[in-house]
Design an enzyme around this catalytic site. Sequence first.
Site, short mmCIF file in Angstrom:
data_model
loop_
_atom_site.label_atom_id
_atom_site.label_comp_id
_atom_site.label_asym_id
_atom_site.label_seq_id
_atom_site.Cartn_x
_atom_site.Cartn_y
_atom_site.Cartn_z
N HIS A 1 142.83 36.51 46.68
CA HIS A 1 143.01 37.74 47.45
C HIS A 1 142.94 38.97 46.53
CE1 HIS A 1 144.73 39.21 51.52
NE2 HIS A 1 143.95 40.13 50.99
N GLU B 1 148.52 31.68 52.34
CA GLU B 1 148.38 32.20 50.98
C GLU B 1 149.71 32.14 50.23
OE1 GLU B 1 146.55 36.07 51.13
OE2 GLU B 1 144.64 35.26 51.84
N ARG C 1 139.97 38.30 56.54
CA ARG C 1 141.21 37.60 56.86
C ARG C 1 140.91 36.11 56.94
NH1 ARG C 1 143.30 41.50 55.39
NH2 ARG C 1 144.78 42.90 56.45
N ASP D 1 129.04 44.11 65.61
CA ASP D 1 130.31 44.81 65.80
C ASP D 1 130.22 45.54 67.13
OD1 ASP D 1 132.45 46.71 65.80
OD2 ASP D 1 132.55 46.57 63.62
N VAL E 1 134.57 48.73 55.41
CA VAL E 1 134.18 47.80 54.36
C VAL E 1 132.81 47.19 54.67
CG1 VAL E 1 134.78 45.69 53.12
CG2 VAL E 1 136.58 47.30 53.77
#
Length: 619
Positions: free
Chosen positions: A352, A333, A304, A243, A224
């Site tokens: 979401h 959530e 997240r 990363d 993503v």
Amino acid sequence: MVAASSAILSSPRAGSSLAAARVRSAPAPSLVAPLPCLRVRSAVVSSSPAAAVAASEPVGRILDAGSDGVLWPKPAVLVAEKLSEAGLAVLRQFADVECAYGMTPAELLAKVAQFDALIVRSGTKVTREVLEASRGRLRVVGRAGVGIDNVDLQAATEAGCLVVNAPTANTVAAAEHGIALLASMARNVSQADAALKAGKWQRSKYVGVSLVGKTLAVMGFGKVGSEVARRAKGLGMLVIAHDPYAPADRARAIGAELVSFDEAIGRADFISLHMPLTQATSKVFNDDSFAKMKTGVRIINVARGGVIDEDALVRALDSGKVAQAALDVFIEEPPAKDSKLVLHENVTVTPHLGASTVEAQEGVAIEIAEAVVGALRGELAATAVNAPMVPAEVMSELAPYVSLAEKLGRLAVQLVAGESGGIKGVKVVYTSARDPDDLDTRLLRAMVTKGIVEPVSSTFVNLVNADYTAKQRGLRITEERVSHESPAAEAPLESIQVRLSHVQSKFAGAISDGAGDIVLEGRVKYGVPHLTVVGPYEVDVSLEGNLILCRQVDQPGMIGKVGNILGQRNVNVSFMSVGRTFRGKQAIMAIGVDEEPDKDTLENIGKIPAIEEFVFLQL
């Protein structure tokens, strides 16, 4: 230790009424065998009286016989949450499918024993109770999506139930939603829309900011994140990324620059989060992180919720440190109706929706359906997220070495500096007295991969998906076997060495003198994994709890000084070992601690004049 089995999936009818049917079954399947065939005299299968007592279990269904008289059991699949027709069509070609949406937990418990596979999204909890209620029949759980927080992986593994997910189909949808939030936030679209619908024409209030020429930090450069970077480049943005696993060449091909965590958040005008929620990333965006950012930074999160300390974000928004935030995910959530974060005027929120496109939903449905069908056929699943069953005798012999391999990988990845641009190569060296044909290292290699990948990823690594996961992440893992001089040795291995090449280390003492690689080596002593080599230094450390490594000048009193600091902070030392190259030169002190020392304690250790560097490592 997980329960033993000779196959990933046993017969899908184990524990069902078909087990008591008056038929003669074929031999048990091998590791990748399809469902066992049944030879019968007629097309009707009748159950024994004992089997008929279990009224909740359906009589086994069978397909038409082939020309050779072989009939195949048709598995039953329960779909507990909405799945597109394209996915259902894939399932119906192979199995009997029942869709039961909106079941209560009690209804699921009552029904699950009738099925060989269960497909859920995020709303259905597959708990230990659900797996126990299946009475051994449930062989596959399919999660239509990426996250598997709602599935008890340990209980599934113990039950011999394979868990598969669908990690790739929603990549583009999530990236597009991230870009949508980025642009919407920059131009105050949601706030202006709400104001106009309330009868207010406030052009001057909702002046936005341009994206062209602004720096976007992509935190997490996986599927993503890299797609977001591609699209941001098309908008004229400058893209940097952080990363620890992203190959530098892949980032360069997209036009992104890999940098350290602190540099990324310090340079960015916009920060887009695409990192998994792990122990290392939980609330990694907190008061300290926000303090390092530019005043007026803008944050997007479609990953997240737990990676952001939501209270800290509210404080940063109130102070103006963070100008705006656009959030699709939250710690809880749905969030509370009175959530200060959700109601903040400078926050854009969506419920979401990252994967919520027609195309993504269809793609996820097909991906999970194919994964479930493949698993029911006994095929090795690249998207499996829990450990397969292994024979008890193999697990018993290799158990301590499995733990050693994972811990060496886990330690090694924590030594990699963030600016290294990704791990290029991993070499695993096994020293053994056994003939290479008598030593199957697949499980050990998988555990090294698991140790390296899982601390900084949401991927669950096991024997089924280890090589696939390594390939997807650009990890080139090679193995070497070194013959041990003691052919009479009973242990399968003398030692395991993990070597990371072409990386920078947070702890220079872990770099070998020759090749410049991070080198860790360990062996099993009295059934317990031990760390025996760090770079050029020999140590003897039981790999239990947490570990502090200190590189120091070899001189008297060092053990006492460090131990005193830890003792004053009530940090219990479980062991301590010192290795050195030459007397009076440099040495490494390895200290095992039961608790995680706080920041001040570690800083005090680093202030000891003779200590040149130190690092805290979690096991």
